[in-house]
Design a protein around this motif. Structure first.
Motif, PDB file in Angstrom:
ATOM      1  N   GLN A  25      14.669  20.993  33.780  1.00 53.58           N
ATOM      2  CA  GLN A  25      15.063  22.024  32.796  1.00 53.58           C
ATOM      3  C   GLN A  25      14.073  23.192  32.823  1.00 53.58           C
ATOM      4  N   ALA A  26      12.804  22.885  32.995  1.00 52.27           N
ATOM      5  CA  ALA A  26      11.785  23.945  33.056  1.00 52.27           C
ATOM      6  C   ALA A  26      12.007  24.823  34.289  1.00 52.27           C
ATOM      7  N   GLN A  27      12.389  24.167  35.365  1.00 56.55           N
ATOM      8  CA  GLN A  27      12.674  24.894  36.615  1.00 56.55           C
ATOM      9  C   GLN A  27      13.874  25.829  36.427  1.00 56.55           C
ATOM     10  N   GLN A  28      14.939  25.295  35.780  1.00 64.08           N
ATOM     11  CA  GLN A  28      16.145  26.103  35.520  1.00 64.08           C
ATOM     12  C   GLN A  28      15.818  27.295  34.623  1.00 64.08           C
ATOM     13  N   ALA A  29      14.992  27.067  33.620  1.00 62.60           N
ATOM     14  CA  ALA A  29      14.618  28.152  32.691  1.00 62.60           C
ATOM     15  C   ALA A  29      13.922  29.268  33.466  1.00 62.60           C
ATOM     16  N   TRP A  30      13.079  28.865  34.387  1.00 64.37           N
ATOM     17  CA  TRP A  30      12.343  29.853  35.185  1.00 64.37           C
ATOM     18  C   TRP A  30      13.296  30.653  36.073  1.00 64.37           C
ATOM     19  N   ILE A  31      14.212  29.922  36.735  1.00 62.46           N
ATOM     20  CA  ILE A  31      15.182  30.597  37.610  1.00 62.46           C
ATOM     21  C   ILE A  31      16.094  31.517  36.793  1.00 62.46           C
ATOM     22  N   GLY A  32      16.433  31.062  35.570  1.00 63.54           N
ATOM     23  CA  GLY A  32      17.345  31.842  34.721  1.00 63.54           C
ATOM     24  C   GLY A  32      16.714  33.088  34.123  1.00 63.54           C
ATOM     25  N   GLY A  33      15.433  33.281  34.309  1.00 65.24           N
ATOM     26  CA  GLY A  33      14.807  34.513  33.819  1.00 65.24           C
ATOM     27  C   GLY A  33      14.172  34.391  32.455  1.00 65.24           C
ATOM     28  N   ALA A  34      13.853  33.146  32.020  1.00 63.15           N
ATOM     29  CA  ALA A  34      13.200  32.960  30.712  1.00 63.15           C
ATOM     30  C   ALA A  34      11.742  33.420  30.783  1.00 63.15           C
ATOM     31  N   ASP A  35      11.135  33.606  29.594  1.00 62.64           N
ATOM     32  CA  ASP A  35       9.736  34.047  29.525  1.00 62.64           C
ATOM     33  C   ASP A  35       8.789  32.907  29.164  1.00 62.64           C
ATOM     34  N   TYR A  36       9.311  31.923  28.428  1.00 62.39           N
ATOM     35  CA  TYR A  36       8.477  30.775  28.072  1.00 62.39           C
ATOM     36  C   TYR A  36       9.389  29.577  27.853  1.00 62.39           C
ATOM     37  N   ILE A  37       8.810  28.399  27.791  1.00 67.57           N
ATOM     38  CA  ILE A  37       9.616  27.244  27.383  1.00 67.57           C
ATOM     39  C   ILE A  37       8.981  26.587  26.158  1.00 67.57           C
ATOM     40  N   GLY A  38       9.854  26.006  25.330  1.00 68.23           N
ATOM     41  CA  GLY A  38       9.414  25.189  24.208  1.00 68.23           C
ATOM     42  C   GLY A  38       9.581  23.749  24.660  1.00 68.23           C
ATOM     43  N   CYS A  39       8.551  22.956  24.598  1.00 70.33           N
ATOM     44  CA  CYS A  39       8.646  21.598  25.138  1.00 70.33           C
ATOM     45  C   CYS A  39       8.462  20.557  24.047  1.00 70.33           C
ATOM     46  N   GLY A  40       9.453  19.670  23.941  1.00 68.12           N
ATOM     47  CA  GLY A  40       9.373  18.628  22.912  1.00 68.12           C
ATOM     48  C   GLY A  40      10.688  17.901  22.826  1.00 68.12           C
ATOM     49  N   GLY A  41      10.902  17.163  21.700  1.00 66.89           N
ATOM     50  CA  GLY A  41       9.948  16.937  20.640  1.00 66.89           C
ATOM     51  C   GLY A  41       8.775  16.062  21.073  1.00 66.89           C
ATOM     52  N   VAL A  42       7.621  16.571  20.796  1.00 66.35           N
ATOM     53  CA  VAL A  42       6.417  15.820  21.126  1.00 66.35           C
ATOM     54  C   VAL A  42       6.305  14.602  20.208  1.00 66.35           C
ATOM     55  N   TYR A  43       6.484  14.832  18.912  1.00 68.79           N
ATOM     56  CA  TYR A  43       6.517  13.740  17.941  1.00 68.79           C
ATOM     57  C   TYR A  43       7.894  13.742  17.283  1.00 68.79           C
ATOM     58  N   SER A  44       8.202  12.684  16.562  1.00 73.68           N
ATOM     59  CA  SER A  44       9.518  12.667  15.918  1.00 73.68           C
ATOM     60  C   SER A  44       9.512  13.618  14.713  1.00 73.68           C
ATOM     61  N   THR A  45      10.707  14.126  14.431  1.00 74.96           N
ATOM     62  CA  THR A  45      10.807  15.137  13.373  1.00 74.96           C
ATOM     63  C   THR A  45      12.130  14.976  12.648  1.00 74.96           C
ATOM     64  N   ASN A  46      12.164  15.411  11.375  1.00 75.36           N
ATOM     65  CA  ASN A  46      13.449  15.335  10.679  1.00 75.36           C
ATOM     66  C   ASN A  46      14.194  16.674  10.705  1.00 75.36           C
ATOM     67  N   THR A  47      13.664  17.694  11.441  1.00 71.44           N
ATOM     68  CA  THR A  47      14.429  18.951  11.550  1.00 71.44           C
ATOM     69  C   THR A  47      15.471  18.869  12.659  1.00 71.44           C
ATOM     70  N   LYS A  48      15.412  17.854  13.482  1.00 71.95           N
ATOM     71  CA  LYS A  48      16.407  17.686  14.547  1.00 71.95           C
ATOM     72  C   LYS A  48      16.846  16.235  14.610  1.00 71.95           C
ATOM     73  N   ALA A  49      18.125  16.000  14.272  1.00 72.98           N
ATOM     74  CA  ALA A  49      18.626  14.624  14.310  1.00 72.98           C
ATOM     75  C   ALA A  49      18.857  14.216  15.767  1.00 72.98           C
ATOM     76  N   ASN A  50      18.719  12.941  16.048  1.00 73.41           N
ATOM     77  CA  ASN A  50      19.002  12.380  17.385  1.00 73.41           C
ATOM     78  C   ASN A  50      18.298  13.125  18.518  1.00 73.41           C
ATOM     79  N   ASN A  51      17.082  13.525  18.287  1.00 73.80           N
ATOM     80  CA  ASN A  51      16.365  14.238  19.344  1.00 73.80           C
ATOM     81  C   ASN A  51      15.272  13.330  19.892  1.00 73.80           C
ATOM     82  N   PRO A  52      15.495  12.742  21.069  1.00 74.82           N
ATOM     83  CA  PRO A  52      14.485  11.817  21.578  1.00 74.82           C
ATOM     84  C   PRO A  52      13.148  12.519  21.796  1.00 74.82           C
ATOM     85  N   THR A  53      12.081  11.819  21.480  1.00 75.14           N
ATOM     86  CA  THR A  53      10.769  12.450  21.662  1.00 75.14           C
ATOM     87  C   THR A  53      10.281  12.192  23.088  1.00 75.14           C
TER      88      THR A  53
END
Ligand code: ADP
Ligand code: MP5
Ligand code: MG
Length: 531
Positions: free
Chosen positions: A428-456
Motif C-alpha cells: 500500500q505504501a508503494q501504491q501511495a508513492w506511485i499514485g503521487g501521495a505526499d505522505y502516508i499515515g501508518c496504523g493502527g499502531v494500537y487499538s482505538t475506538n475511533t475506527k471499528a474493525n480496524n486490525p492493528t
C-alpha cells in the motif's frame, strides 16, 4: 424601419454549417466545436478593460474567445498613458487568420481606433459569415482618455451600426453618436435609444453606469418595439474599470451559446456584471482611482488573505491533530474552537474528519477552520472528501484504502495540494508513492475506538512499513500521552510524527492536552536523535 444585423451569406443555416463541419472533424476524431466569440478590440495593459476583459468574461461564461488586437494601450488604474495603433493591414491579417480557420459565432467589437480599422472589419464581415455582431462603440475610457476620436463617428453611424445586432453605448458615447445631445435622465436615455435604433442596429442597450444622481444602475434596452428598463443596485465600488467591455462580451458569449437577445442582456450579462462588481468591491489592485474587478470570482479565496505554506514539509507531520465531530459535540465545543485550541497547543497539521456531516455543513466548517489554520500557518487537510477540499481551497486531503485512489485524487487536486494515504502494508505504501501521495499515515499502531474493525499492526508493522516507505510517515491509531514517547523513541526511518484523535479531542481541555503531547514528543524525538 431599419433592418441591420449580420446575417448569413447563403441559405445554409449557421447550425447546419456547423454540424457539417463538426461531423467532418468528428469523423477524424477531433471532437465537438465550442461556442466562439471573436473580440476585435484594444489591449489594456492593466487588464481591466479591452481585450483582457473580453477574454476573462468569455472564460467566465464558458465560451471560447479569440482576439484581434486593434490597438495597444499603456494603461493602468490611473488612466491611459499612451496608445499605439496596430497598422490597419495587420488588423486585416489577424482577422483573416482567425476567421479563415475558426468557426466564429459572434464578433464583438471594442476599441476601433480609426476609420481604416472599421473598414477592414466590415470587409472581413462580408467575406466570412458570423451569426451576430455586438458593437460596443468605445470612444472615451472612464478615466476620460480618448480611445477613438470624433472622426470615427460618421463611419460608426453609417456603416458599422447598421450591421450590428446590438450596440451598447454608455451615456457619453450615445451622446456623441447623436451629435452631442444631453442625457441626464432615464427619459433622456429612452429617447436616445430610439434615435440610435433608427441608425440601423437591431437592438440598442444604452448603459447608464454613469448616469448622474441615480441610485440604481439603470440601462435602457430597446428592440425597435419595446423598451425595457434594466435596473440593478448600484454597487459602491472603486473597481468598475472595464464594466462596459465585460457587459458586451458577456452578451456576445450568450448569443454564441444560442440565447435570445433579451435573455442574453437582461438575465445573464447585466446580472453577471452586478455579481462580479459586488464580489470585487473590496479587492485592491493598483493605486489609481478606478480599479479592475474579478471576472472569475476567484481572487479572494482565503489563500491570499492569509499566509499560505509554499510546499509540504514532512516535519509538519510532527503533531498531527485529526478532528472528530462526535467528540467535540460531546464536549459542547464548535469544531473551529477545537481546531484553534489544538493549534495553540502546538499541532503542526490539522485534518478535518467527519463521516456524518451534510456536505454544506462540512464545507462551512472547512472554510472556518481553514481561516484559523491559515492565520497560524498550519496546514488543513480534509479526510476523504476531495470535493470539499477543492471547494474550501484546503491544503489537501487524507484518503483511506477504500476512499478515492491517490492517483485519481492527484488528478483532481492538481500538483500543489497535499495528499496523504492510510497504509498498513509495504504494498500500500508503494501504491501511495506511485499514485503521487505526499505522505502516508501508518496504523493502527494500537487499538482505538475511533475506527471499528480496524486490525492493528503494532510497532512491528509500523517498523516494516517505515523501513520500506519512500514517503514520510505519520503513525496513527490509539496514540496518546502514555505511548507516543515509545513510538518516537524508536527512531524509525521516515517516521516524522504521530497523528492523534481521542487524546486531543475526547478531552475537556484540548489546549492543555495538545501542549502536553507536544512537549512529550519534543523530548522523545530529541532523545531518539541522541541515541
Ligand atoms: N456601480 C455599479 N453598480 C452596478 N452596475 C454598474 C455599476 N457601474 C456600471 N454598472 C453597469 O455596468 C454596465 C456597464 O455600464 P457603464 O459603466 O455605463 O459602461 P462603460 O464601462 O462602457 O462606461 C451597465 O450594465 C451598468 O449598468
Ligand atoms: C483598450 C481599452 N478598451 C476599452 C476601454 C474602455 O473601458 P472603460 O470604459 O471601462 O474604461 C479601455 N479603457 N481600454
Ligand atoms: Mg464603466
Amino acid at each position: 424601419m431599419a433592418c441591420g444585423g449580420v446575417i448569413l451569406c447563403n441559405s445554409f443555416s449557421f447550425y447546419q454549417k456547423r454540424m457539417v463541419m463538426s461531423s467532418r472533424m468528428q469523423e477524424k476524431n477531433y471532437g465537438a466545436s465550442v461556442p466562439h466569440v471573436l473580440s476585435v478590440a484594444g489591449s489594456d495593459s492593466g487588464a481591466g478593460a479591452g481585450i483582457q476583459a473580453d477574454l476573462k468574461a468569455c472564460a467566465a461564461r464558458g465560451v471560447y474567445c479569440s482576439t484581434v488586437i486593434t490597438s495597444v494601450t499603456a494603461q493602468n488604474t490611473v488612466g491611459v498613458q499612451a496608445v499605439h495603433a496596430v497598422p490597419e493591414d495587420f488588423v486585416a491579417q489577424q482577422l483573416k487568420s482567425v476567421l479563415s480557420d475558426m468557426q466564429v459565432d459572434v464578433v464583438k467589437t471594442g476599441m476601433l481606433p480609426s476609420v481604416g480599422v472599421v473598414k477592414v472589419l466590415l470587409q472581413s464581415l462580408t467575406e466570412f459569415s458570423v451569426r451576430a455582431l455586438v458593437v460596443d462603440p468605445v470612444m472615451v475610457s472612464t478615466s476620460g482618455d480618448v480611445l477613438a476620436g470624433p472622426s470615427i463617428l460618421s463611419t460608426f453611424r453609417e456603416e458599422l451600426l447598421p450591421m450590428a445586432n446590438i450596440v451598447t453605448p454608455n451615456i457619453k458615447e450615445a451622446s456623441a453618436l447623436l451629435g452631442g445631445i444631453c442625457l441626464k435622465t432615464v427619459a433622456d436615455m429612452r429617447n436616445a435609444a430610439e434615435l440610435l435604433h433608427a441608425l440601423g442596429p437591431r437592438n440598442v442597450l444604452l448603459k447608464g453606469g454613469d448616469l448622474p444622481d441615480s441610485s440604481d444602475a439603470v440601462d435602457i434596452f430597446f428592440n425597435g418595439e419595446h423598451f425595457y428598463e434594466l435596473r440593478s443596485s448600484r454597487i459602491k465600488t472603486r473597481n468598475s474599470h472595464g464594466t462596459g467591455c465585460t457587459l458586451a462580451s458577456c452578451i456576445a458569449a450568450e448569443l454564441a451559446k444560442g440565447s435570445p437577445m433579451l435573455t442574453a442582456v437582461r438575465q445573464v450579462a447585466k446580472r453577471y456584471v452586478e455579481t462580479a462588481l459586488e464580489y470585487s468591491k473590496d479587492i485592491l489592485i493598483g493605486n489609481g482611482i478606478q480599479g479592475p474587478f474579478d471576472h472569475l470570482l476567484r481572487l479572494k479565496s482565503g489563500s491570499h488573505s492569509f499566509h499560505r505554506k509554499d510546499a509540504f514539509n514532512p516535519s509538519d507531520l510532527f503533531l498531527y491533530a485529526v478532528t472528530d465531530s462526535g467528540m467535540n459535540k460531546k464536549w459542547g465545543r464548535p469544531m473551529v474552537d477545537a481546531v484553534a485550541a489544538a493549534i495553540q497547543g502546538g499541532a503542526t497539521v490539522v485534518q478535518l474528519r467527519d463521516k456524518d456531516a451534510e456536505t454544506r455543513e462540512f464545507l462551512e466548517t472547512a472554510k472556518s477552520c481553514l481561516a484559523v489554520c491559515r492565520s497560524h500557518g498550519v496546514l488543513l487537510l480534509i479526510n476523504d472528501r476531495v470535493d470539499v477540499a477543492l471547494a474550501s481551497d484546503a491544503d489537501g486531503v487524507h484518503v483511506g484504502q477504500s476512499d478515492m485512489p491517490a492517483t485519481v485524487a492527484r488528478t483532481l487536486l492538481g500538483p500543489e495540494k497535499i495528499i496523504g494515504v492510510s497504509c498498513k502494508t509495504i504494498e500500500q505504501a508503494q501504491q501511495a508513492w506511485i499514485g503521487g501521495a505526499d505522505y502516508i499515515g501508518c496504523g493502527g499502531v494500537y487499538s482505538t475506538n475511533t475506527k471499528a474493525n480496524n486490525p492493528t499492526i503494532g510497532l512491528d508493522g509500523l517498523k516494516t512499513v517505515c523501513s520500506a516507505s519512500k514517503l514520510p510517515v505519520v503513525a496513527i491509531g490509539g496514540i496518546n500521552a502514555s505511548n507516543a514517547g515509545t513510538v518516537m523513541e524508536m527512531g524509525l526511518p521516515n517516521l516524522k510524527g504521530v497523528a492523534v484523535v481521542s487524546a486531543l479531542f475526547d478531552r475537556e481541555n484540548v489546549l492543555a492536552e495538545t501542549k502536553k503531547l507536544h512537549a512529550l514528543l519534543m523530548e522523545a524525538s530529541s532523545s531518539s536523535k541522541t541515541q
